[in-house]
Design a protein around this motif. Structure first.
Motif, PDB file in Angstrom:
ATOM      1  N   LEU A 194       0.885  -1.159   0.000  1.00 51.24           N
ATOM      2  CA  LEU A 194       0.000   0.000   0.000  1.00 51.24           C
ATOM      3  C   LEU A 194       0.922   1.208   0.000  1.00 51.24           C
ATOM      4  O   LEU A 194       1.439   1.598   1.048  1.00 51.24           O
ATOM      5  N   GLY A 195       1.183   1.772  -1.147  1.00 49.57           N
ATOM      6  CA  GLY A 195       2.192   2.820  -1.249  1.00 49.57           C
ATOM      7  C   GLY A 195       3.523   2.288  -0.754  1.00 49.57           C
ATOM      8  O   GLY A 195       3.986   1.228  -1.200  1.00 49.57           O
ATOM      9  N   LYS A 196       4.100   2.974   0.231  1.00 55.66           N
ATOM     10  CA  LYS A 196       5.379   2.533   0.772  1.00 55.66           C
ATOM     11  C   LYS A 196       5.201   1.635   2.000  1.00 55.66           C
ATOM     12  O   LYS A 196       6.168   1.294   2.665  1.00 55.66           O
ATOM     13  N   ALA A 197       3.959   1.315   2.306  1.00 56.86           N
ATOM     14  CA  ALA A 197       3.687   0.371   3.390  1.00 56.86           C
ATOM     15  C   ALA A 197       3.429  -0.999   2.771  1.00 56.86           C
ATOM     16  O   ALA A 197       3.213  -1.105   1.564  1.00 56.86           O
ATOM     17  N   SER A 198       3.471  -2.034   3.590  1.00 57.44           N
ATOM     18  CA  SER A 198       3.099  -3.346   3.079  1.00 57.44           C
ATOM     19  C   SER A 198       2.399  -4.120   4.178  1.00 57.44           C
ATOM     20  O   SER A 198       2.523  -3.801   5.361  1.00 57.44           O
ATOM     21  N   PHE A 199       1.617  -5.098   3.772  1.00 58.72           N
ATOM     22  CA  PHE A 199       0.929  -5.900   4.789  1.00 58.72           C
ATOM     23  C   PHE A 199       0.949  -7.374   4.426  1.00 58.72           C
ATOM     24  O   PHE A 199       0.892  -7.735   3.267  1.00 58.72           O
ATOM     25  N   GLN A 200       1.079  -8.197   5.466  1.00 57.45           N
ATOM     26  CA  GLN A 200       1.154  -9.645   5.281  1.00 57.45           C
ATOM     27  C   GLN A 200      -0.064 -10.326   5.890  1.00 57.45           C
ATOM     28  O   GLN A 200      -0.448 -10.041   7.024  1.00 57.45           O
ATOM     29  N   ILE A 201      -0.643 -11.224   5.111  1.00 58.23           N
ATOM     30  CA  ILE A 201      -1.836 -11.956   5.553  1.00 58.23           C
ATOM     31  C   ILE A 201      -1.443 -13.021   6.572  1.00 58.23           C
ATOM     32  O   ILE A 201      -0.538 -13.821   6.329  1.00 58.23           O
ATOM     33  N   LEU A 202      -2.117 -13.018   7.728  1.00 60.85           N
ATOM     34  CA  LEU A 202      -1.795 -13.963   8.797  1.00 60.85           C
ATOM     35  C   LEU A 202      -2.796 -15.120   8.896  1.00 60.85           C
ATOM     36  O   LEU A 202      -2.515 -16.149   9.490  1.00 60.85           O
ATOM     37  N   THR A 203      -3.983 -14.925   8.319  1.00 59.35           N
ATOM     38  CA  THR A 203      -5.042 -15.922   8.433  1.00 59.35           C
ATOM     39  C   THR A 203      -4.777 -17.116   7.516  1.00 59.35           C
ATOM     40  O   THR A 203      -4.402 -16.924   6.359  1.00 59.35           O
ATOM     41  N   ASP A 204      -4.978 -18.301   8.054  1.00 55.01           N
ATOM     42  CA  ASP A 204      -4.941 -19.495   7.209  1.00 55.01           C
ATOM     43  C   ASP A 204      -6.314 -19.626   6.552  1.00 55.01           C
ATOM     44  O   ASP A 204      -7.254 -20.145   7.144  1.00 55.01           O
ATOM     45  N   THR A 205      -6.428 -19.106   5.324  1.00 59.28           N
ATOM     46  CA  THR A 205      -7.742 -19.037   4.683  1.00 59.28           C
ATOM     47  C   THR A 205      -8.185 -20.393   4.127  1.00 59.28           C
ATOM     48  O   THR A 205      -9.257 -20.503   3.551  1.00 59.28           O
ATOM     49  N   ASP A 206      -7.339 -21.429   4.284  1.00 65.00           N
ATOM     50  CA  ASP A 206      -7.754 -22.783   3.869  1.00 65.00           C
ATOM     51  C   ASP A 206      -8.362 -23.555   5.042  1.00 65.00           C
ATOM     52  O   ASP A 206      -8.874 -24.653   4.873  1.00 65.00           O
ATOM     53  N   LYS A 207      -8.291 -22.981   6.211  1.00 66.81           N
ATOM     54  CA  LYS A 207      -8.698 -23.712   7.422  1.00 66.81           C
ATOM     55  C   LYS A 207     -10.217 -23.654   7.620  1.00 66.81           C
ATOM     56  O   LYS A 207     -10.849 -22.637   7.368  1.00 66.81           O
ATOM     57  N   ASP A 208     -10.762 -24.762   8.097  1.00 65.37           N
ATOM     58  CA  ASP A 208     -12.193 -24.836   8.372  1.00 65.37           C
ATOM     59  C   ASP A 208     -12.439 -24.557   9.854  1.00 65.37           C
ATOM     60  O   ASP A 208     -12.013 -25.326  10.714  1.00 65.37           O
ATOM     61  N   TYR A 209     -13.109 -23.461  10.138  1.00 67.25           N
ATOM     62  CA  TYR A 209     -13.418 -23.119  11.532  1.00 67.25           C
ATOM     63  C   TYR A 209     -14.881 -23.417  11.876  1.00 67.25           C
ATOM     64  O   TYR A 209     -15.408 -22.861  12.832  1.00 67.25           O
ATOM     65  N   GLY A 210     -15.515 -24.221  11.070  1.00 61.84           N
ATOM     66  CA  GLY A 210     -16.904 -24.587  11.360  1.00 61.84           C
ATOM     67  C   GLY A 210     -17.820 -23.378  11.295  1.00 61.84           C
ATOM     68  O   GLY A 210     -17.716 -22.572  10.379  1.00 61.84           O
TER      69      GLY A 210
END
Ligand SMILES: [Zn+2]
Ligand SMILES: [Zn+2]
Length: 433
Positions: A194-210
């Motif tokens: 995001l411009g000169k900032a950056s962000f990293q995804i922490l969520t395991d989006t493959d995981k099933d949380y019911g």
């Protein structure tokens, strides 16, 4: 000395060199040699899969740098800043992040807050979003997002791997479809800029949380220079444990309390791992959920964390220059839990806490353009009507209740009377707008 020993020595020395290069992060020139090697390697290995993913996602290849490597962002100049606005949307979340000419919105409050959020963005001169993130399908997060995305262009909408059959969710998907906006579900570890900032995804989006929609919340850590901000939506204990177990960096300067300060989230383990200096709690004054919980507040207090609260202080704005974070108000000292244990007098106390916090503002070093911008624009613009985002009433600018209205709830509107009524606002019975 034999050859093997020399090889081992050589390996150790180059490893040390790499570590030094990697820890001297981002804006320093010493990392050149190592970064080039890693990005070249990554590019070779990922060229095909990246091209595929980006084609599927319709993603601009520039905005997603690499999958699991470090962020290779542009060095910061002296006047570069990052702004994080924790917008007061009552019980719910809505956060605007700005860097340079790029903006991103995380959530947009409940269904009746879309216009509030949209007009807040306009007041900040934001008319285009690089990203809009709907952390999870709960109405207090994505409720207002359809209004914002209907009114505003957005390059990439991010949603978790958790659909819903609610009307709120359907309206959002419908709007995204109408506007032909791109939707992606990012993967754990992916880094976006995001411009000169950056962000990293922490969520395991493959995981099933019911059935627990909260645990699907898209969580990420945003970095700007040496400063870092963590956003985890309403992620609760199970998701927090998974983020810790992922091995990704979660330690952050600023943590937006998960799930409005509930004690089903913000576990001791997680707070210890995040080790924040500041925590912002986004929740509604006198909310019926008892947020924030005493246990969470006590934990934060014991850790010496400075706490800001939208229920007491309205919209909270943090500004980073890459090394220092300044705030538009001083931290809350109330430590007042949301549990329904107190009497009515307590709500008065919290009102007093707001006033004293606001009174102290003059003595605090805070970024002028953000909040002042909002207030002075309100004064200067003198729109046709003043809306109260909280009571959903609209007034003439001269109405006495406008003076009593908190700035956080105040919206200046140039919309017609009819449009406002259509949007669910009621004319004030005193000033008859
Ligand atoms: Zn929520
Ligand atoms: Zn939720």
């Amino acid at each position: 000395m034999n050859k093997k020993l020399w090889m081992v020595l050589f390996l150790i020395m180059s490893l040390c060199g790499c570590l030094v290069g990697c820890t001297v992060d981002g804006n320093v020139t010493t990392q050149e040699s190592t970064t080039i090697v890693t990005t070249e390697e990554n590019n070779e290995a990922q060229d095909d899969s990246d091209a595929q993913e980006n084609a599927v996602a319709g993603l601009n290849a520039d905005s997603q740098i690499e999958n699991y490597g470090g962020a290779d962002t542009t060095p910061l100049e002296d006047d570069d800043t990052l702004e994080v606005h924790y917008i007061d949307v009552g019980q719910g979340d809505s956060i605007l992040i700005r860097q340079g000419d790029q903006s991103m919105l995380i959530d947009a409050g409940n269904n009746n807050k879309g216009t509030t959020v949209w007009s807040y963005l306009l007041h900040q001169n934001v008319d285009h979003l690089t990203y809009a993130i709907g952390t999870h399908p709960d109405a207090d997060h994505i409720g207002g997002m359809d209004v914002v995305l209907y009114k505003m262009d957005c390059d990439t909408v991010m949603l978790p791997a958790c659909a819903s059959d609610t009307k709120t969710y359907e309206e959002l998907i419908q709007t995204i479809g109408q506007r032909e906006q791109t939707v992606v579900t990012p993967k754990q570890g992916q880094i976006y800029t995001l411009g000169k900032a950056s962000f990293q995804i922490l969520t395991d989006t493959d995981k099933d949380y019911g059935d627990n929609t909260n645990d699907y919340s898209l969580a990420f850590r945003l970095t700007f220079g040496d400063n870092s901000f963590l956003f985890t939506g309403d992620a609760e204990k199970a998701a927090e444990q998974d983020m810790i177990a992922s091995g990704l960096t979660i330690q952050s300067d600023v943590f937006k309390a998960a799930h409005h300060g509930a004690d089903t989230a913000n576990t001791e383990d997680f707070l210890t791992a995040v080790h924040p200096t500041y925590c912002v709690i986004s929740c509604g004054e006198g909310n019926s959920y008892g947020h924030p919980r005493a246990g969470v507040l006590n934990q934060l207090r014991a850790m010496g964390v400075k706490v800001f609260r939208t229920d007491e202080q309205g919209t909270i704005v943090a500004t980073s220059d890459g090394s220092t974070i300044t705030w538009n108000t001083s931290p809350s000292e109330s430590w007042q839990a949301g549990e329904p244990t107190g009497s009515l007098d307590e709500s008065k106390d919290s009102e007093n806490a707001v006033t004293s916090a606001l009174d102290q503002q003059s003595g605090v070093s805070y970024a002028k353009d953000s909040t002042d911008g909002l207030q002075s624009e309100d004064d200067a613009e003198q729109g046709d009507y003043i809306l109260n985002a909280n009571t959903k009433k609209f007034h003439r600018p001269t109405c006495a209740s406008v003076k009593r209205m908190s700035d956080a709830n105040k919206i200046v509107s140039t919309e017609s009377r009819e449009v406002l009524i259509e949007q669910g606002y009621e004319p004030c019975k005193n000033c008859n707008p």
